[in-house]
Design a protein around this motif. Structure first.
Motif, PDB file in Angstrom:
ATOM      1  N   LEU A  45       0.699  -1.100  -0.070  1.00  0.00           N
ATOM      2  CA  LEU A  45       0.008  -0.088   0.036  1.00  0.00           C
ATOM      3  C   LEU A  45       0.882   1.206  -0.074  1.00  0.00           C
ATOM      4  CD1 LEU A  45      -2.999  -0.747   2.296  1.00  0.00           C
ATOM      5  CD2 LEU A  45      -2.924  -0.012  -0.046  1.00  0.00           C
ATOM      6  N   SER A  46       1.808   1.172   0.956  1.00  0.00           N
ATOM      7  CA  SER A  46       2.561   2.456   0.884  1.00  0.00           C
ATOM      8  C   SER A  46       3.295   2.808  -0.501  1.00  0.00           C
ATOM      9  CB  SER A  46       3.594   2.379   2.002  1.00  0.00           C
ATOM     10  OG  SER A  46       4.752   1.307   1.746  1.00  0.00           O
ATOM     11  N   VAL A  47       3.839   2.095  -1.249  1.00  0.00           N
ATOM     12  CA  VAL A  47       4.423   2.106  -2.544  1.00  0.00           C
ATOM     13  C   VAL A  47       3.264   2.442  -3.526  1.00  0.00           C
ATOM     14  CG1 VAL A  47       5.787   1.147  -4.250  1.00  0.00           C
ATOM     15  CG2 VAL A  47       6.235   0.303  -1.929  1.00  0.00           C
ATOM     16  N   GLU A  48       2.031   1.820  -3.467  1.00  0.00           N
ATOM     17  CA  GLU A  48       1.206   2.094  -4.364  1.00  0.00           C
ATOM     18  C   GLU A  48       0.547   3.627  -4.172  1.00  0.00           C
ATOM     19  OE1 GLU A  48      -1.441   1.208  -7.487  1.00  0.00           O
ATOM     20  OE2 GLU A  48       0.245   0.323  -6.807  1.00  0.00           O
ATOM     21  N   ILE A  49       0.317   3.838  -2.904  1.00  0.00           N
ATOM     22  CA  ILE A  49      -0.282   5.300  -2.582  1.00  0.00           C
ATOM     23  C   ILE A  49       0.810   6.400  -3.211  1.00  0.00           C
ATOM     24  CG2 ILE A  49      -0.474   6.814  -0.765  1.00  0.00           C
ATOM     25  CD1 ILE A  49      -1.900   4.562   0.703  1.00  0.00           C
ATOM     26  N   TYR A  50       1.931   5.932  -3.002  1.00  0.00           N
ATOM     27  CA  TYR A  50       3.107   7.012  -3.499  1.00  0.00           C
ATOM     28  C   TYR A  50       3.124   6.955  -5.009  1.00  0.00           C
ATOM     29  CZ  TYR A  50       7.754   8.640  -4.973  1.00  0.00           C
ATOM     30  OH  TYR A  50       8.896   9.169  -5.379  1.00  0.00           O
ATOM     31  N   SER A  51       2.874   5.909  -5.833  1.00  0.00           N
ATOM     32  CA  SER A  51       2.748   5.966  -7.128  1.00  0.00           C
ATOM     33  C   SER A  51       1.492   6.862  -7.621  1.00  0.00           C
ATOM     34  CB  SER A  51       2.652   4.487  -7.839  1.00  0.00           C
ATOM     35  OG  SER A  51       3.741   3.889  -7.359  1.00  0.00           O
ATOM     36  N   MET A  52       0.529   6.462  -6.687  1.00  0.00           N
ATOM     37  CA  MET A  52      -0.884   7.158  -7.240  1.00  0.00           C
ATOM     38  C   MET A  52      -0.755   8.803  -6.885  1.00  0.00           C
ATOM     39  SD  MET A  52      -3.496   4.273  -5.421  1.00  0.00           S
ATOM     40  CE  MET A  52      -5.161   5.276  -5.631  1.00  0.00           C
ATOM     41  N   ALA A  53      -0.196   8.963  -5.825  1.00  0.00           N
ATOM     42  CA  ALA A  53      -0.051  10.457  -5.593  1.00  0.00           C
ATOM     43  C   ALA A  53       0.994  11.096  -6.788  1.00  0.00           C
ATOM     44  CB  ALA A  53       0.748  10.361  -4.250  1.00  0.00           C
TER      45      ALA A  53
END
Length: 266
Positions: free
Chosen positions: A215-223
Motif C-alpha cells: 500500500l505505501s508504495v502504491e499510494i506513492y505511485s498514485m500520488a
C-alpha cells in the motif's frame, strides 16, 4: 495550576498539528467533487471506486499478509533473541549485542533498503513477495527485542528460583514462568512490528519487484500521477484500521495486566 494549564494548551496544539491534516484528508474523502479545496456535497463515490478497484484490493491483501506474517515471525525470533540476551552472563557481550540491535533501529531506512537490494541481487532472490517479507522480518526483530527485554529485566529472579526449587525443568520455567510474565511485552512487540510493517515505505520501495506492491508504495505511485480522492478514502480506512489495532492492543494489555495481578495476589 498555571503550569498545568500551559501543559494542557501545549498538548492540545501538538495534537491539533498532528491530527488536523489527517482529519482534513478524511473530510474530503466524502467530497463528491474531485478537489481537496472545495467541498461540494457528501458522497461515498470514492469509497465505491476504491472497492471496485480489484488491483488495489489485491495490494491491500498483500500488505496485510506481509504485515501479519512478518510480525508473527519477527515476534518469535525477537522473543528468542531477547531471552538469549537476558540470559548472557557477560555484561560486555550483552552490551555489544544490544548496541548492534539498536543500530538497526536508528539506521536510515534508505541505507537498510539499499543494503537489502544489493544482498538479494547477489544471493539471487527474486524481488517480490519473498524479498519484502524477509526485509520486514529483518527490521522488525530489533523492535520486538526492545519491547520484550525490559519485561525480562524487571522480572524477579526469585520466580525462577522458586520454580526450580519446586522441580520445574528449564523448559517448564520458560513456558510456565518466563513467557506468561513477558506476554505484555510480546504483544507490544507484535503490534509495533505490525505497525512498522504496514507503515514502511523506504525499505519496501527498494525490495519490491514487478508484479508485487504494498500500500505505501502504491499510494506513492498514485500520488505522483495526480491528486485522487481514492487515496483519501484508502487513507481513511487505514487510519480507522490503525485505531482499531491500538484499541485492541490496549484491551489485551489491560487484560494481561489484570491476569498477572491476580496471579501475584494468589
Amino acid at each position: 495550576m498555571k503550569k498545568k494549564s500551559l501543559s494542557t494548551i501545549y498538548l492540545t496544539i501538538v495534537f491539533l498539528i498532528l491530527y488536523a491534516p489527517i482529519f482534513y484528508l478524511m473530510y474530503y474523502s466524502f467530497n463528491s467533487g474531485g478537489k481537496m479545496y472545495e467541498f461540494e456535497s457528501f458522497s461515498l463515490e470514492w469509497y465505491k471506486d476504491l472497492f471496485q478497484n480489484t488491483r488495489l484490493l489485491i495490494i491491500v491483501l498483500n500488505t496485510i499478509i506481509i504485515a501479519l506474517l512478518s510480525s508473527a515471525i519477527s515476534t518469535i525470533l525477537g522473543t528468542i533473541g531477547a531471552v538469549g540476551i537476558w540470559h548472557l552472563k557477560k555484561r560486555q557481550t550483552k552490551n555489544v549485542l544490544l548496541s548492534l540491535n539498536n543500530i538497526l533501529i536508528v539506521s536510515p531506512d534508505v541505507i537498510i533498503g539499499a543494503s537489502f537490494l544489493i544482498m538479494f541481487t547477489i544471493v539471487g532472490i527474486k524481488l517480490g513477495f519473498s524479498s519484502v517479507l524477509l526485509s520486514h522480518i529483518a527490521f522488525s526483530v530489533p523492535i520486538v527485542v526492545i519491547m520484550v527485554l525490559p519485561k525480562l529485566q524487571e522480572m524477579s529472579s526469585t520466580l525462577i528460583d522458586a520454580a526450580k526449587d519446586l522441580g520445574a525443568s528449564n523448559f517448564n520455567v520458560l513456558t510456565k514462568v518466563i513467557l506468561p510474565y513477558i506476554t505484555p511485552g510480546i504483544f507490544a512487540g507484535f503490534f509495533m512490528a505490525l505497525t512498522y510493517s504496514l507503515d514502511d515505505f523506504a525499505v519496501t520501495f527498494f525490495v519490491t519487484g514487478n508484479g508485487f506492491s504494498t500500500l505505501s508504495v502504491e499510494i506513492y505511485s498514485m500520488a505522483r500521477q495526480g491528486v485522487s480522492l481514492t487515496i483519501n478514502a484508502l487513507s481513511t480506512i487505514l487510519f480507522l484500521f490503525t485505531i482499531l489495532l491500538v484499541i485492541g492492543y490496549y484491551f489485551i494489555s489491560k487484560r494481561n495486566g489484570r491476569i498477572i495481578g491476580l496471579g501475584a495476589r494468589k
